[in-house]
Design a protein around this motif. Structure first.
Motif, PDB file in Angstrom:
ATOM      1  N   ALA A  88       0.863  -1.189   0.000  1.00  0.00           N
ATOM      2  CA  ALA A  88       0.000   0.000   0.000  1.00  0.00           C
ATOM      3  C   ALA A  88       0.898   1.237   0.000  1.00  0.00           C
ATOM      4  O   ALA A  88       1.927   1.251   0.672  1.00  0.00           O
ATOM      5  CB  ALA A  88      -0.870  -0.007   1.251  1.00  0.00           C
ATOM      6  N   GLY A  90       1.034   5.827  -0.462  1.00  0.00           N
ATOM      7  CA  GLY A  90       0.352   7.108  -0.591  1.00  0.00           C
ATOM      8  C   GLY A  90       0.687   7.712  -1.949  1.00  0.00           C
ATOM      9  O   GLY A  90       1.760   7.455  -2.502  1.00  0.00           O
ATOM     10  N   MET A 161      10.260   5.829   2.955  1.00  0.00           N
ATOM     11  CA  MET A 161      10.495   6.590   4.189  1.00  0.00           C
ATOM     12  C   MET A 161      10.597   5.638   5.384  1.00  0.00           C
ATOM     13  O   MET A 161      10.167   4.493   5.306  1.00  0.00           O
ATOM     14  CB  MET A 161       9.372   7.601   4.399  1.00  0.00           C
ATOM     15  CG  MET A 161       8.021   6.950   4.582  1.00  0.00           C
ATOM     16  SD  MET A 161       6.694   8.102   4.969  1.00  0.00           S
ATOM     17  CE  MET A 161       7.124   8.597   6.627  1.00  0.00           C
ATOM     18  N   PHE A 166       3.495   9.001   9.550  1.00  0.00           N
ATOM     19  CA  PHE A 166       3.408   9.476   8.172  1.00  0.00           C
ATOM     20  C   PHE A 166       4.246  10.752   8.047  1.00  0.00           C
ATOM     21  O   PHE A 166       4.731  11.306   9.047  1.00  0.00           O
ATOM     22  CB  PHE A 166       1.947   9.756   7.785  1.00  0.00           C
ATOM     23  CG  PHE A 166       1.102   8.501   7.676  1.00  0.00           C
ATOM     24  CD1 PHE A 166       1.383   7.530   6.714  1.00  0.00           C
ATOM     25  CD2 PHE A 166       0.015   8.284   8.517  1.00  0.00           C
ATOM     26  CE1 PHE A 166       0.611   6.375   6.600  1.00  0.00           C
ATOM     27  CE2 PHE A 166      -0.769   7.137   8.418  1.00  0.00           C
ATOM     28  CZ  PHE A 166      -0.461   6.185   7.455  1.00  0.00           C
ATOM     29  N   GLY A 184       5.950   5.010   0.383  1.00  0.00           N
ATOM     30  CA  GLY A 184       5.683   3.840   1.229  1.00  0.00           C
ATOM     31  C   GLY A 184       6.849   3.650   2.187  1.00  0.00           C
ATOM     32  O   GLY A 184       7.783   4.451   2.224  1.00  0.00           O
ATOM     33  N   MET A 185       6.784   2.557   2.962  1.00  0.00           N
ATOM     34  CA  MET A 185       7.781   2.389   4.030  1.00  0.00           C
ATOM     35  C   MET A 185       8.590   1.102   3.931  1.00  0.00           C
ATOM     36  O   MET A 185       9.376   0.823   4.839  1.00  0.00           O
ATOM     37  CB  MET A 185       7.082   2.431   5.395  1.00  0.00           C
ATOM     38  CG  MET A 185       6.301   3.701   5.673  1.00  0.00           C
ATOM     39  SD  MET A 185       5.641   3.756   7.341  1.00  0.00           S
ATOM     40  CE  MET A 185       4.550   5.195   7.254  1.00  0.00           C
ATOM     41  N   THR A 208      -3.513   4.090  -1.718  1.00  0.00           N
ATOM     42  CA  THR A 208      -4.603   4.107  -0.723  1.00  0.00           C
ATOM     43  C   THR A 208      -5.006   5.518  -0.284  1.00  0.00           C
ATOM     44  O   THR A 208      -6.062   5.697   0.325  1.00  0.00           O
ATOM     45  CB  THR A 208      -4.192   3.312   0.542  1.00  0.00           C
ATOM     46  OG1 THR A 208      -2.946   3.807   1.008  1.00  0.00           O
ATOM     47  CG2 THR A 208      -4.086   1.823   0.260  1.00  0.00           C
ATOM     48  N   ASP A 209      -4.168   6.535  -0.579  1.00  0.00           N
ATOM     49  CA  ASP A 209      -4.439   7.876  -0.011  1.00  0.00           C
ATOM     50  C   ASP A 209      -3.591   8.920  -0.727  1.00  0.00           C
ATOM     51  O   ASP A 209      -2.697   8.579  -1.497  1.00  0.00           O
ATOM     52  CB  ASP A 209      -4.082   7.891   1.485  1.00  0.00           C
ATOM     53  CG  ASP A 209      -2.638   7.439   1.698  1.00  0.00           C
ATOM     54  OD1 ASP A 209      -2.426   6.239   1.910  1.00  0.00           O
ATOM     55  OD2 ASP A 209      -1.708   8.274   1.605  1.00  0.00           O
ATOM     56  N   VAL A 220      -3.790  11.798   5.401  1.00  0.00           N
ATOM     57  CA  VAL A 220      -3.879  10.340   5.477  1.00  0.00           C
ATOM     58  C   VAL A 220      -4.072   9.867   6.919  1.00  0.00           C
ATOM     59  O   VAL A 220      -3.481  10.415   7.846  1.00  0.00           O
ATOM     60  CB  VAL A 220      -2.613   9.688   4.861  1.00  0.00           C
ATOM     61  CG1 VAL A 220      -1.334  10.192   5.508  1.00  0.00           C
ATOM     62  CG2 VAL A 220      -2.665   8.171   4.944  1.00  0.00           C
TER      63      VAL A 220
HETATM   64  N1  ADE Z   1       1.403   3.637   2.985  1.00  0.00           N
HETATM   65  C1  ADE Z   1       0.165   3.953   2.594  1.00  0.00           C
HETATM   66  N2  ADE Z   1      -0.018   5.299   2.571  1.00  0.00           N
HETATM   67  C2  ADE Z   1       1.155   5.840   2.943  1.00  0.00           C
HETATM   68  C3  ADE Z   1       1.625   7.166   3.109  1.00  0.00           C
HETATM   69  N3  ADE Z   1       0.837   8.211   2.875  1.00  0.00           N
HETATM   70  N4  ADE Z   1       2.905   7.349   3.519  1.00  0.00           N
HETATM   71  C4  ADE Z   1       3.704   6.292   3.754  1.00  0.00           C
HETATM   72  N5  ADE Z   1       3.325   5.015   3.619  1.00  0.00           N
HETATM   73  C5  ADE Z   1       2.066   4.776   3.210  1.00  0.00           C
END
Ligand code: ADE
Length: 272
Positions: A88, A90, A161, A166, A184-185, A208-209, A220
């Motif tokens: 997932a 952003g 990141m 977030f 994403g992470m 997702t956002d 988010v």
């Molecule tokens: N995973 C899903 N949405 C995210 C976001 N906005 N930042 C970092 N990881 C995410």
């Protein structure tokens, strides 16, 4: 002996792979410790696959706590030659809408607390990483999205990141100014280690956002991520299933498959 050809790493929103037959759960120990979970081995679309839930069952491992080395080592030890990763993310661009899929072809590293190499301890090696994902797996994901009838955008830059918080709005806007597409992470360390392990790797990133940069819209939240993930997990499963069928069996054209061949600088006579 347990073996598999294709590894699937399922992230937020993909905790299992329906349709697998002949399932066997295998707990694998590696020199780096245990992977996130036992691997689920089985057959899908006539191919032997190994599924790993990145964050463990019940989503209990933080991105910074993931044992990336154990995860990739465990898949390699089964004989996996390619990894289909699902995550997932952003969106950092208006045009990448929640429920779209993006298949990134570049990464920017914003992590600072992770080990992401199998080299060290007396062996110095440097693999090429200019093209950090396998173009054959990227093309496979793109075709699979087309077949399933979902938006699957080829290419784009993934900011990795540290988290778990977030981003701040200043960070989010900075990444936008760099032209990055999604955030994403988890995926960059997997891509680095897969390259060192000569495994062809790419990511199906599920938007997702809109993170926190979009004026006039809410920032988010986990609720939002989970809601879109649930809405979209069936599509992710369909795309992965189609990708397993479409993935070429011959990956010799993939830069990953020979990545470590000329990578080692240490004089072999001093390697114990
Ligand atoms: N995973 C899903 N949405 C995210 C976001 N906005 N930042 C970092 N990881 C995410």
């Amino acid at each position: 002996m347990h073996t598999a050809e294709i590894g699937i790493i399922g992230g937020s929103g993909l905790y299992s792979m329906p349709g697998l037959t002949g399932i066997e759960e295998v707990a694998i120990e590696t020199p780096f410790g245990a992977p996130s979970d036992p691997l689920v081995l089985g057959t899908l679309e006539g191919r032997k696959v190994a599924f790993l839930a990145r964050h463990g069952k019940g989503h209990r491992i933080l991105p910074s706590e993931l044992n990336f080395k154990a995860n990739i080592y465990a898949l390699k030890s089964l004989g996996v030659t390619s990894i289909l990763s699902v995550s997932a993310v952003g969106s950092l661009k208006e045009e990448h809408k929640p429920t779209d899929f993006v298949i990134p072809d570049q990464f920017i590293d914003r992590t600072f607390a992770r080990s992401a190499t199998f080299f060290g301890d007396g062996i110095v090696g440097h693999v090429g990483f200019g093209d950090p994902v396998c173009p054959l797996v990227v093309d496979t994901f793109v075709k699979a999205c087309e077949e399933v009838g979902v938006v699957g955008k080829k290419g784009g830059t993934y900011i990795c990141m540290e988290g778990p918080q977030f981003s701040t709005r200043a960070e989010s806007n900075l990444y936008r100014s760099w032209g990055a597409d999604v955030i994403g992470m988890t995926n960059l360390q997997e891509a680095k280690l897969a390259r060192e392990a000569e495994i062809s790797y790419a990511t199906l990133a599920m938007v997702t956002d809109y993170d926190c940069w979009r004026e006039g819209h809410d920032d988010v939240t986990v609720d939002q991520v989970i809601a879109v993930m649930h809405q979209n997990s069936e599509n992710a499963q369909k795309v992965v299933k189609a990708a397993i069928r479409l993935l070429p069996t011959d990956l010799s054209a993939s830069p990953a498959q020979t990545a470590a061949k000329f990578a080692i600088m240490t004089d072999r006579s001093v390697i114990p």
